[in-house]
Motif scaffolding. Structure first.
Motif, mmCIF file in Angstrom:
data_model
loop_
_atom_site.group_PDB
_atom_site.id
_atom_site.type_symbol
_atom_site.label_atom_id
_atom_site.label_comp_id
_atom_site.label_asym_id
_atom_site.label_seq_id
_atom_site.Cartn_x
_atom_site.Cartn_y
_atom_site.Cartn_z
ATOM 1 N N TYR A 68 21.139 33.182 17.580
ATOM 2 C CA TYR A 68 21.898 32.764 16.393
ATOM 3 C C TYR A 68 23.105 31.924 16.791
ATOM 4 C CZ TYR A 68 25.323 33.336 12.635
ATOM 5 O OH TYR A 68 26.286 33.109 11.682
ATOM 6 N N VAL A 69 23.894 32.398 17.739
ATOM 7 C CA VAL A 69 25.067 31.629 18.165
ATOM 8 C C VAL A 69 24.630 30.334 18.841
ATOM 9 C CG1 VAL A 69 27.122 31.628 19.630
ATOM 10 C CG2 VAL A 69 26.498 33.698 18.359
ATOM 11 N N GLY A 70 23.590 30.410 19.664
ATOM 12 C CA GLY A 70 23.104 29.222 20.360
ATOM 13 C C GLY A 70 22.604 28.144 19.432
ATOM 14 N N GLY A 174 25.752 26.253 20.784
ATOM 15 C CA GLY A 174 25.899 25.448 19.575
ATOM 16 C C GLY A 174 26.847 26.045 18.570
ATOM 17 N N GLY A 175 27.384 27.241 18.843
ATOM 18 C CA GLY A 175 28.188 27.947 17.851
ATOM 19 C C GLY A 175 29.671 27.954 18.152
ATOM 20 N N ARG A 176 30.426 28.533 17.221
ATOM 21 C CA ARG A 176 31.874 28.657 17.342
ATOM 22 C C ARG A 176 32.259 30.129 17.394
ATOM 23 N NH1 ARG A 176 35.149 24.553 13.435
ATOM 24 N NH2 ARG A 176 34.630 22.607 14.479
ATOM 25 N N VAL A 177 33.215 30.453 18.246
ATOM 26 C CA VAL A 177 33.651 31.835 18.443
ATOM 27 C C VAL A 177 35.160 31.913 18.242
ATOM 28 C CG1 VAL A 177 33.792 33.764 20.065
ATOM 29 C CG2 VAL A 177 31.789 32.247 20.091
ATOM 30 N N PHE A 178 35.594 32.879 17.446
ATOM 31 C CA PHE A 178 37.009 33.175 17.251
ATOM 32 C C PHE A 178 37.241 34.651 17.553
ATOM 33 C CE2 PHE A 178 40.155 35.132 14.394
ATOM 34 C CZ PHE A 178 41.308 34.476 14.807
ATOM 35 N N TYR A 179 38.327 34.940 18.274
ATOM 36 C CA TYR A 179 38.675 36.339 18.556
ATOM 37 C C TYR A 179 40.170 36.552 18.375
ATOM 38 C CZ TYR A 179 39.741 40.681 20.911
ATOM 39 O OH TYR A 179 40.212 41.941 21.187
ATOM 40 N N THR A 180 40.527 37.665 17.762
ATOM 41 C CA THR A 180 41.906 38.124 17.724
ATOM 42 C C THR A 180 41.946 39.578 18.167
ATOM 43 O OG1 THR A 180 43.899 38.460 16.389
ATOM 44 C CG2 THR A 180 41.771 38.723 15.262
ATOM 45 N N ALA A 181 42.889 39.894 19.046
ATOM 46 C CA ALA A 181 43.033 41.265 19.530
ATOM 47 C C ALA A 181 43.838 42.131 18.573
ATOM 48 C CB ALA A 181 43.709 41.262 20.899
ATOM 49 N N LEU A 182 44.426 41.531 17.566
ATOM 50 C CA LEU A 182 45.237 42.276 16.610
ATOM 51 C C LEU A 182 44.348 42.976 15.592
ATOM 52 C CD1 LEU A 182 47.904 39.484 16.057
ATOM 53 C CD2 LEU A 182 48.038 41.442 17.630
ATOM 54 N N GLY A 183 44.936 43.926 14.852
ATOM 55 C CA GLY A 183 44.183 44.575 13.781
ATOM 56 C C GLY A 183 43.894 46.040 14.004
ATOM 57 N N HIS A 184 44.779 46.748 14.718
ATOM 58 C CA HIS A 184 44.535 48.166 14.993
ATOM 59 C C HIS A 184 44.693 49.040 13.745
ATOM 60 C CE1 HIS A 184 44.675 52.130 16.839
ATOM 61 N NE2 HIS A 184 45.862 52.328 16.277
#
Length: 210
Positions: A68-70, A174-184
Motif C-alpha cells: 500500500y505505501v509502495g 511511492g508513499g508519504r510518511v508523517f510521524y509525531t512522537a507527541l500525544g501521550h
C-alpha cells in the motif's frame, strides 16, 4: 485508523480516536482487527497507527501495508506507533526511528524547524508542550525531513542531546510518511495546536496538504 496494542496500552486512546473523527472533513474508519489490514487498504487515502504497541500485524498484513505505501498510500504514526513491530525491519525503516525510553511526563519545549509544512506552519517557533519526550535509538535526521525537535534543556531526563527530532516526514517508496512522537495524554487531543498538528500531518501524508 489502527489502535491495536499487544504491549503498553494508553488510557488516552478513546479520547484520541474521538478526536480524529472530528479533525477534518474526512471519514475515519477505526479498527483493532489485524485482518482489516490484510486487504482493501487501497480505498483509503492514509493509514494511521495511533499509539499502537508491540507486534500488531499478521504476515499478510505486513505484506499488504508495505504494498500500500509502495504504491502511493499515506502512512501516519502517532506517539507509541514508534513502539510497534520491532521484529519487522521494514517498519522501522518506514517510520524512520524506533522508541527506546522516555522520562516522566512533564512540560517542555518543542522547537519548530520547518514553519511551512502543513503540520507545523500554524505553531509558534517555540511550542510549550507537556508530554513523555520519547528518545529513539538514533536521530533519524538525514533519512527524514525533520519538522520539529525537542529542546532537552527545557525538561529533565532527555537522552538524545542537541539533535532530538520529535516530528518528521518523509517519502517512502511511492508513499508519504508523517510521524509525531507527541500525544501521550488525553489532554493533547483537546488542544487546538496539537489537533492542527495532527490534521496537517494526515493531510500531507494523504497528499492533500491544502
Amino acid at each position: 485508523m489502527y489502535t491495536r496494542t499487544t504491549g503498553y496500552r494508553h488510557d488516552s486512546l478513546p479520547d484520541a480516536v474521538a478526536a480524529f473523527r472530528t479533525l477534518g472533513d474526512f471519514d475515519v474508519v477505526h479498527t483493532e482487527d489485524p485482518a482489516a489490514l490484510e486487504t482493501g487498504l487501497d480505498r483509503y487515502a492514509a493509514v494511521v497507527f495511533l499509539s499502537t504497541s508491540g507486534d500488531v500485524l499478521t504476515p499478510a498484513g505486513r505484506d499488504h501495508l508495505a504494498r500500500y505505501v509502495g504504491s502511493g498510500g499515506g502512512f501516519v504514526g502517532v506517539h507509541a506507533a514508534a513502539c510497534t513491530e520491532y521484529g519487522w525491519p521494514y517498519y522501522g525503516d518506514l517510520l524512520g526511528a524506533r522508541f527506546t525510553r522516555h522520562p516522566e511526563y512533564q512540560p517542555g519545549r518543542v522547537l519548530i524547524e520547518d514553519s511551512r509544512h502543513p503540520a507545523t506552519r500554524h505553531l509558534p517557533t517555540v511550542w510549550e508542550v507537556e508530554d513523555e519526550w520519547y528518545d529513539f535509538e538514533a536521530s533519524p535526521r538525514g533519512a527524514v525531513h525533520v519538522l520539529a525537535v525537542a529542546d532537552e534543556s527545557s525538561y529533565t531526563g532527555g537522552g538524545m542531546g542537541d539533535d532530538h527530532p520529535i516530528a518528521w516526514c518523509r517519502e517512502h517508496g511511492g508513499g508519504r510518511v508523517f510521524y509525531t512522537a507527541l500525544g501521550h495524554a488525553s489532554a493533547a487531543y483537546a488542544d487546538p495546536g496539537f489537533r492542527s498538528h495532527l490534521l496537517g500531518g494526515v493531510l500531507w501524508a494523504a497528499d492533500r496538504p491544502d
